[in-house]
Design a protein around this motif. Structure first.
Motif, PDB file in Angstrom:
ATOM      1  N   ASN A   7      36.572  34.167  40.677  1.00 22.63           N
ATOM      2  CA  ASN A   7      36.262  35.347  41.488  1.00 22.63           C
ATOM      3  C   ASN A   7      37.533  36.131  41.816  1.00 22.63           C
ATOM      4  O   ASN A   7      37.550  37.371  41.766  1.00 22.63           O
ATOM      5  CB  ASN A   7      35.547  34.927  42.770  1.00 22.63           C
ATOM      6  CG  ASN A   7      35.046  36.100  43.559  1.00 22.63           C
ATOM      7  OD1 ASN A   7      34.878  37.185  43.036  1.00 22.63           O
ATOM      8  ND2 ASN A   7      34.804  35.878  44.838  1.00 22.63           N
ATOM      9  N   SER A   8      38.592  35.427  42.135  1.00 22.81           N
ATOM     10  CA  SER A   8      39.875  36.087  42.400  1.00 22.81           C
ATOM     11  C   SER A   8      40.407  36.775  41.149  1.00 22.81           C
ATOM     12  O   SER A   8      40.981  37.873  41.226  1.00 22.81           O
ATOM     13  CB  SER A   8      40.880  35.053  42.903  1.00 22.81           C
ATOM     14  OG  SER A   8      42.116  35.638  43.147  1.00 22.81           O
ATOM     15  N   PHE A   9      40.211  36.153  39.988  1.00 22.90           N
ATOM     16  CA  PHE A   9      40.608  36.765  38.719  1.00 22.90           C
ATOM     17  C   PHE A   9      39.862  38.082  38.514  1.00 22.90           C
ATOM     18  O   PHE A   9      40.455  39.078  38.100  1.00 22.90           O
ATOM     19  CB  PHE A   9      40.324  35.796  37.569  1.00 22.90           C
ATOM     20  CG  PHE A   9      40.772  36.290  36.230  1.00 22.90           C
ATOM     21  CD1 PHE A   9      42.084  36.118  35.831  1.00 22.90           C
ATOM     22  CD2 PHE A   9      39.896  36.927  35.378  1.00 22.90           C
ATOM     23  CE1 PHE A   9      42.514  36.567  34.597  1.00 22.90           C
ATOM     24  CE2 PHE A   9      40.313  37.379  34.142  1.00 22.90           C
ATOM     25  CZ  PHE A   9      41.625  37.199  33.746  1.00 22.90           C
ATOM     26  N   GLY A  10      38.568  38.097  38.816  1.00 21.14           N
ATOM     27  CA  GLY A  10      37.786  39.327  38.693  1.00 21.14           C
ATOM     28  C   GLY A  10      38.266  40.417  39.638  1.00 21.14           C
ATOM     29  O   GLY A  10      38.340  41.593  39.261  1.00 21.14           O
ATOM     30  N   THR A  11      38.612  40.033  40.850  1.00 28.96           N
ATOM     31  CA  THR A  11      39.115  41.013  41.820  1.00 28.96           C
ATOM     32  C   THR A  11      40.445  41.595  41.369  1.00 28.96           C
ATOM     33  O   THR A  11      40.675  42.807  41.461  1.00 28.96           O
ATOM     34  CB  THR A  11      39.267  40.345  43.199  1.00 28.96           C
ATOM     35  OG1 THR A  11      38.000  39.804  43.587  1.00 28.96           O
ATOM     36  CG2 THR A  11      39.739  41.337  44.238  1.00 28.96           C
ATOM     37  N   LYS A  12      41.326  40.749  40.867  1.00 32.03           N
ATOM     38  CA  LYS A  12      42.618  41.239  40.371  1.00 32.03           C
ATOM     39  C   LYS A  12      42.444  42.100  39.128  1.00 32.03           C
ATOM     40  O   LYS A  12      43.207  43.043  38.905  1.00 32.03           O
ATOM     41  CB  LYS A  12      43.540  40.059  40.090  1.00 32.03           C
ATOM     42  CG  LYS A  12      44.010  39.366  41.355  1.00 32.03           C
ATOM     43  CD  LYS A  12      44.841  38.170  41.039  1.00 32.03           C
ATOM     44  CE  LYS A  12      45.119  37.277  42.203  1.00 32.03           C
ATOM     45  NZ  LYS A  12      45.059  37.798  43.522  1.00 32.03           N
ATOM     46  N   THR A  13      41.425  41.813  38.328  1.00 32.59           N
ATOM     47  CA  THR A  13      41.134  42.648  37.162  1.00 32.59           C
ATOM     48  C   THR A  13      40.687  44.039  37.599  1.00 32.59           C
ATOM     49  O   THR A  13      41.077  45.041  36.989  1.00 32.59           O
ATOM     50  CB  THR A  13      40.055  41.988  36.290  1.00 32.59           C
ATOM     51  OG1 THR A  13      40.506  40.694  35.905  1.00 32.59           O
ATOM     52  CG2 THR A  13      39.769  42.803  35.055  1.00 32.59           C
ATOM     53  N   VAL A  14      39.891  44.110  38.655  1.00 29.28           N
ATOM     54  CA  VAL A  14      39.483  45.408  39.195  1.00 29.28           C
ATOM     55  C   VAL A  14      40.707  46.192  39.650  1.00 29.28           C
ATOM     56  O   VAL A  14      40.840  47.389  39.363  1.00 29.28           O
ATOM     57  CB  VAL A  14      38.472  45.223  40.357  1.00 29.28           C
ATOM     58  CG1 VAL A  14      38.247  46.514  41.097  1.00 29.28           C
ATOM     59  CG2 VAL A  14      37.165  44.660  39.831  1.00 29.28           C
ATOM     60  N   GLY A  24      27.769  37.953  39.753  1.00 29.05           N
ATOM     61  CA  GLY A  24      27.996  36.765  38.938  1.00 29.05           C
ATOM     62  C   GLY A  24      28.472  35.585  39.770  1.00 29.05           C
ATOM     63  O   GLY A  24      28.037  34.446  39.557  1.00 29.05           O
ATOM     64  N   THR A  25      29.355  35.828  40.711  1.00 25.50           N
ATOM     65  CA  THR A  25      29.831  34.763  41.585  1.00 25.50           C
ATOM     66  C   THR A  25      28.696  34.216  42.439  1.00 25.50           C
ATOM     67  O   THR A  25      28.566  33.001  42.615  1.00 25.50           O
ATOM     68  CB  THR A  25      30.977  35.263  42.482  1.00 25.50           C
ATOM     69  OG1 THR A  25      32.038  35.728  41.648  1.00 25.50           O
ATOM     70  CG2 THR A  25      31.500  34.169  43.381  1.00 25.50           C
ATOM     71  N   LEU A  26      27.856  35.099  42.954  1.00 31.48           N
ATOM     72  CA  LEU A  26      26.704  34.635  43.729  1.00 31.48           C
ATOM     73  C   LEU A  26      25.764  33.795  42.885  1.00 31.48           C
ATOM     74  O   LEU A  26      25.247  32.769  43.340  1.00 31.48           O
ATOM     75  CB  LEU A  26      25.941  35.829  44.310  1.00 31.48           C
ATOM     76  CG  LEU A  26      26.593  36.549  45.477  1.00 31.48           C
ATOM     77  CD1 LEU A  26      25.714  37.709  45.927  1.00 31.48           C
ATOM     78  CD2 LEU A  26      26.845  35.608  46.622  1.00 31.48           C
ATOM     79  N   ALA A  27      25.537  34.198  41.644  1.00 32.36           N
ATOM     80  CA  ALA A  27      24.646  33.453  40.761  1.00 32.36           C
ATOM     81  C   ALA A  27      25.208  32.065  40.452  1.00 32.36           C
ATOM     82  O   ALA A  27      24.477  31.068  40.474  1.00 32.36           O
ATOM     83  CB  ALA A  27      24.411  34.234  39.473  1.00 32.36           C
ATOM     84  N   VAL A  28      26.502  31.994  40.177  1.00 28.99           N
ATOM     85  CA  VAL A  28      27.118  30.699  39.873  1.00 28.99           C
ATOM     86  C   VAL A  28      27.109  29.800  41.103  1.00 28.99           C
ATOM     87  O   VAL A  28      26.813  28.596  41.006  1.00 28.99           O
ATOM     88  CB  VAL A  28      28.550  30.897  39.317  1.00 28.99           C
ATOM     89  CG1 VAL A  28      29.298  29.582  39.239  1.00 28.99           C
ATOM     90  CG2 VAL A  28      28.489  31.563  37.965  1.00 28.99           C
ATOM     91  N   MET A  29      27.397  30.353  42.260  1.00 26.47           N
ATOM     92  CA  MET A  29      27.369  29.552  43.488  1.00 26.47           C
ATOM     93  C   MET A  29      25.953  29.065  43.795  1.00 26.47           C
ATOM     94  O   MET A  29      25.763  27.941  44.250  1.00 26.47           O
ATOM     95  CB  MET A  29      27.927  30.352  44.667  1.00 26.47           C
ATOM     96  CG  MET A  29      29.420  30.573  44.586  1.00 26.47           C
ATOM     97  SD  MET A  29      30.379  29.044  44.510  1.00 26.47           S
ATOM     98  CE  MET A  29      30.188  28.453  46.155  1.00 26.47           C
ATOM     99  N   ARG A  30      24.955  29.885  43.541  1.00 31.33           N
ATOM    100  CA  ARG A  30      23.562  29.469  43.751  1.00 31.33           C
ATOM    101  C   ARG A  30      23.199  28.331  42.795  1.00 31.33           C
ATOM    102  O   ARG A  30      22.518  27.392  43.175  1.00 31.33           O
ATOM    103  CB  ARG A  30      22.633  30.665  43.550  1.00 31.33           C
ATOM    104  CG  ARG A  30      21.179  30.367  43.715  1.00 31.33           C
ATOM    105  CD  ARG A  30      20.828  30.035  45.118  1.00 31.33           C
ATOM    106  NE  ARG A  30      20.840  31.248  45.899  1.00 31.33           N
ATOM    107  CZ  ARG A  30      20.322  31.342  47.098  1.00 31.33           C
ATOM    108  NH1 ARG A  30      19.752  30.309  47.647  1.00 31.33           N
ATOM    109  NH2 ARG A  30      20.390  32.456  47.758  1.00 31.33           N
TER     110      ARG A  30
END
Length: 88
Positions: free
Chosen positions: A34-41, A70-76
């Motif tokens: 998730n942090s990787f995705g935020t840094k990509t943004v 996607g993060t919510l789906a994986v956490m679920r």
């Protein structure tokens, strides 16, 4: 200054990706992805600004939305399935 920001983001992306592969448990790995995705943004926005393409903000917002969902789906999924066999 923008070049320094891009270099710093690339370094933190590499460190975050390392954490995603070597995390001690699945939750640390999900947090790293998730942090990787935020840094990509952030990289998309800073790179778009550096190139003068301000429409990249829209692309970055869509990528942030996909990253969040996607993060919510994986956490679920991992809420139901525990790969290490631990009782929660």
């Amino acid at each position: 200054m923008i070049a320094a920001a891009i270099i710093a983001l690339l370094i933190t992306l590499a460190l975050t990706l390392t954490r995603a592969f070597l995390g001690p448990n699945i939750y640390d790995q999900i947090l790293a992805v998730n942090s990787f995705g935020t840094k990509t943004v952030l990289l998309i926005v800073v790179g778009g600004h550096a190139l003068g393409w301000f429409s990249y903000v829209d692309i970055a917002l869509m990528y942030a939305l996909v990253n969040f969902v996607g993060t919510l789906a994986v956490m679920r999924f991992f809420e139901q399935y525990n790969p290490q066999g631990e009782q929660s």
